[in-house]
Design an enzyme around this catalytic site. Sequence first.
Site, PDB file in Angstrom:
ATOM      1  N   SER A   1     -14.396 137.979  95.059  1.00  0.00           N
ATOM      2  CA  SER A   1     -14.070 139.462  95.236  1.00  0.00           C
ATOM      3  C   SER A   1     -14.994 140.240  95.455  1.00  0.00           C
ATOM      4  O   SER A   1     -15.934 140.293  96.448  1.00  0.00           O
ATOM      5  CB  SER A   1     -13.295 139.841  93.973  1.00  0.00           C
ATOM      6  OG  SER A   1     -12.571 140.884  94.226  1.00  0.00           O
TER       7      SER A   1
ATOM      8  N   ARG B   1      -5.331 150.523  86.611  1.00  0.00           N
ATOM      9  CA  ARG B   1      -5.640 149.087  86.484  1.00  0.00           C
ATOM     10  C   ARG B   1      -4.087 148.437  86.630  1.00  0.00           C
ATOM     11  O   ARG B   1      -4.160 147.516  87.142  1.00  0.00           O
ATOM     12  CB  ARG B   1      -5.836 148.863  85.026  1.00  0.00           C
ATOM     13  CG  ARG B   1      -5.913 147.701  84.716  1.00  0.00           C
ATOM     14  CD  ARG B   1      -7.057 146.953  85.152  1.00  0.00           C
ATOM     15  NE  ARG B   1      -7.241 145.642  84.684  1.00  0.00           N
ATOM     16  CZ  ARG B   1      -8.330 144.621  85.142  1.00  0.00           C
ATOM     17  NH1 ARG B   1      -8.649 145.117  86.343  1.00  0.00           N
ATOM     18  NH2 ARG B   1      -8.466 143.676  84.497  1.00  0.00           N
TER      19      ARG B   1
ATOM     20  N   ASP C   1      -3.684 134.814  98.237  1.00  0.00           N
ATOM     21  CA  ASP C   1      -4.481 136.025  98.099  1.00  0.00           C
ATOM     22  C   ASP C   1      -4.184 137.000  99.128  1.00  0.00           C
ATOM     23  O   ASP C   1      -4.342 136.755 100.196  1.00  0.00           O
ATOM     24  CB  ASP C   1      -6.008 135.687  98.032  1.00  0.00           C
ATOM     25  CG  ASP C   1      -6.972 136.829  97.958  1.00  0.00           C
ATOM     26  OD1 ASP C   1      -6.458 138.112  97.866  1.00  0.00           O
ATOM     27  OD2 ASP C   1      -8.094 136.700  97.675  1.00  0.00           O
TER      28      ASP C   1
ATOM     29  N   HIS D   1      -5.252 136.422  94.410  1.00  0.00           N
ATOM     30  CA  HIS D   1      -6.454 136.953  94.272  1.00  0.00           C
ATOM     31  C   HIS D   1      -7.215 136.342  93.070  1.00  0.00           C
ATOM     32  O   HIS D   1      -8.507 135.869  92.963  1.00  0.00           O
ATOM     33  CB  HIS D   1      -6.657 138.182  94.448  1.00  0.00           C
ATOM     34  CG  HIS D   1      -8.275 138.735  94.585  1.00  0.00           C
ATOM     35  ND1 HIS D   1      -8.966 138.502  95.732  1.00  0.00           N
ATOM     36  CD2 HIS D   1      -8.731 139.600  93.625  1.00  0.00           C
ATOM     37  CE1 HIS D   1     -10.153 139.089  95.472  1.00  0.00           C
ATOM     38  NE2 HIS D   1     -10.142 139.590  94.212  1.00  0.00           N
ATOM     39  N   ASP D   2      -6.728 136.478  91.968  1.00  0.00           N
ATOM     40  CA  ASP D   2      -7.294 136.103  90.846  1.00  0.00           C
ATOM     41  C   ASP D   2      -7.494 134.557  90.514  1.00  0.00           C
ATOM     42  O   ASP D   2      -8.141 134.177  89.673  1.00  0.00           O
ATOM     43  CB  ASP D   2      -6.178 136.700  89.552  1.00  0.00           C
ATOM     44  CG  ASP D   2      -6.906 137.797  89.008  1.00  0.00           C
ATOM     45  OD1 ASP D   2      -7.865 138.448  89.525  1.00  0.00           O
ATOM     46  OD2 ASP D   2      -6.299 138.394  88.101  1.00  0.00           O
TER      47      ASP D   2
END
Lengths: 369, 369
Positions: free
Chosen positions: A149, A220, A317, A350-351
């Site tokens: 990232s 967040r 992602d 993405h994670d």
Amino acid sequence: MATALPLDLNRLTLAHPLPLDSGKVLEGVELAYETYGTLAADRGNAILIFHALTGDQFVARQHPVTGKPGWWERMVGPGLPIDTDRHFIICANIIGGCMGSTGPASPGPDGQPWGMRFPVITVRDMVRAQVALLDQLGIGTLHAVVGGSMGGMLALSLAANWPGRASRVLAIATTARHSAQNIAFHEVGRQAIMADPDWAGGDYYGGSGKGPEKGLSVARMAAHITYLSEAGLTEKFGRRLQDREAKSFGFDADFQVESYLRYQGISFTNRFDANSYLYITRAMDYFDLAEEHGGRLADAFQHVGDTRFCVISFDTDWLYPTAESRAVVHALNAVAAPVSFVELSAPFGHDSFLLDCPALDRVVKGFVG
Amino acid sequence: MATALPLDLNRLTLAHPLPLDSGKVLEGVELAYETYGTLAADRGNAILIFHALTGDQFVARQHPVTGKPGWWERMVGPGLPIDTDRHFIICANIIGGCMGSTGPASPGPDGQPWGMRFPVITVRDMVRAQVALLDQLGIGTLHAVVGGSMGGMLALSLAANWPGRASRVLAIATTARHSAQNIAFHEVGRQAIMADPDWAGGDYYGGSGKGPEKGLSVARMAAHITYLSEAGLTEKFGRRLQDREAKSFGFDADFQVESYLRYQGISFTNRFDANSYLYITRAMDYFDLAEEHGGRLADAFQHVGDTRFCVISFDTDWLYPTAESRAVVHALNAVAAPVSFVELSAPFGHDSFLLDCPALDRVVKGFVG
């Protein structure tokens, strides 16, 4: 996070002032860092890991604020793909961060917290600080630099701007430039923070110690959605209700996904400084490796020589989709740099780079091992 | 939008109390609506258009608050695909809305604005109110019901719950249920509003008239990203700077996409009520047509008889992607309902249904013409 860190962190002060891309200079920069494993006598086994936006130096060690395991304990450790029995791992909190390195919560020249007087920094500035750290640690050429990232952006920046400093560059789930959509999501987060009256123009340190918790929490939450795939969210939560049999016909968190996001937002405010969030997202939005090098991405890599690259993307992602990784690979191909590229299949979006993905482990081990 | 609408709106009060899915009952419901064209003597040429989340009854007429053209002037008018020379078009502000229909800003039983005492409503409740409106207008079977996005949910709800009320059902860029990701984005918006101290638990009417403008603006910004495709954002803005030659190394809107989003957020607060945003997003999140009918979507449509359906999706819509439309089509196929389906190619993402898309015009004209 509005109060000073009550922690005994491993920290070093840079010997020289740090010039910034903005033209400003930061004096007395402190970097908080952790190391894992043992540096070889020839100093040739060092691996620098760059952390992501909300990560820190506690890669493979219990986090001193949250008490949680390190963020990459599944990847870094004895016998693991990044093997601490063989390599010496360094991970430093980025400048602008809030885990001990110089950032907006640090004392400025007048002894008061910088707040929004802290200079706007870039990804290259973050790397420049860590190259200085390596110099002071006596580490020349890295065995590898690794990042996922935002950490991948730093890895690419190091490869481009300090060619030869790392023998291997591993960039995971990343991009060579922030897209309009990436910027848009970050801007929502920044506006959420700045809309919170407790942000107080960034001067919230030392008062009640509260800070813009609500705004940071909303930021967040918005960001968190981008870290997960739509399919992953559906698999994890779907439309399942949270601890109830039927909808409440109210505004409580009826759905599990609401409850999850609220928790992610609130727990984040216990460990992260809102001003750091502003500065780091700004640096990421400014990141455009091609623009830094005259507009053509390949030109960024023209001096990389025989540095070996490995680029990894994940098929789910949508924050930094595979096309962004391909652009990096094409640029490296254009300068005939040795590069391997793989798009891994993983359901988490993405994670995925942080989560259980055995194929990732194998690629990382093969490349840096 | 915290003050009463200074407008002479076309409004009707429902003759009967409106039962809600929550079990509550709304008395004296007012519906503000606009009509276009002329109702035929046999009353057989009526088309009901359902607006989207932030839309209203000003489909093809200048908006009295913003002064802007109607939101679907390119589709509805003399000689246009929805032809006001031939059809009588009705569009009513949904209950829970803020353009004259009963919603959280309306006076409650005690004469004070409802605020958060307004009952939580559902998509089906919104439709129920408009079916009552049709009854009072003396309109039996509609020539067609048409809706995009949330409007498409209402159209599907009408088809499922009031079978036979419309001869044709046109559902554009919509879904039969809100996904975890859809809910997640809405929850971010709601939390942004509720985090704003000016929200004041929803009791912001009548005071300074300000309301939670900052929170609502952030909510709109987050939502707006989901209305556009990544490619569309890149084409429209890319990383272009806003009225400057170089980055400012500050927190102003350096990038055009930031400036655009900020404008979208702020201008929205001039025409929309934050509590309405809470209630309408909640209704959308609750929407699950299958769940309403025992868990199987096809069962929702088992009584539709020879109602004709047309379902349209856009290839770049990631809010309600084509797979959601396909699920509707498969359910209609399962009950042998006549349905045509097309995925249109358009670069704009979800908002394509509002923008220049000649292929959409042709399909709409062919279906309702």
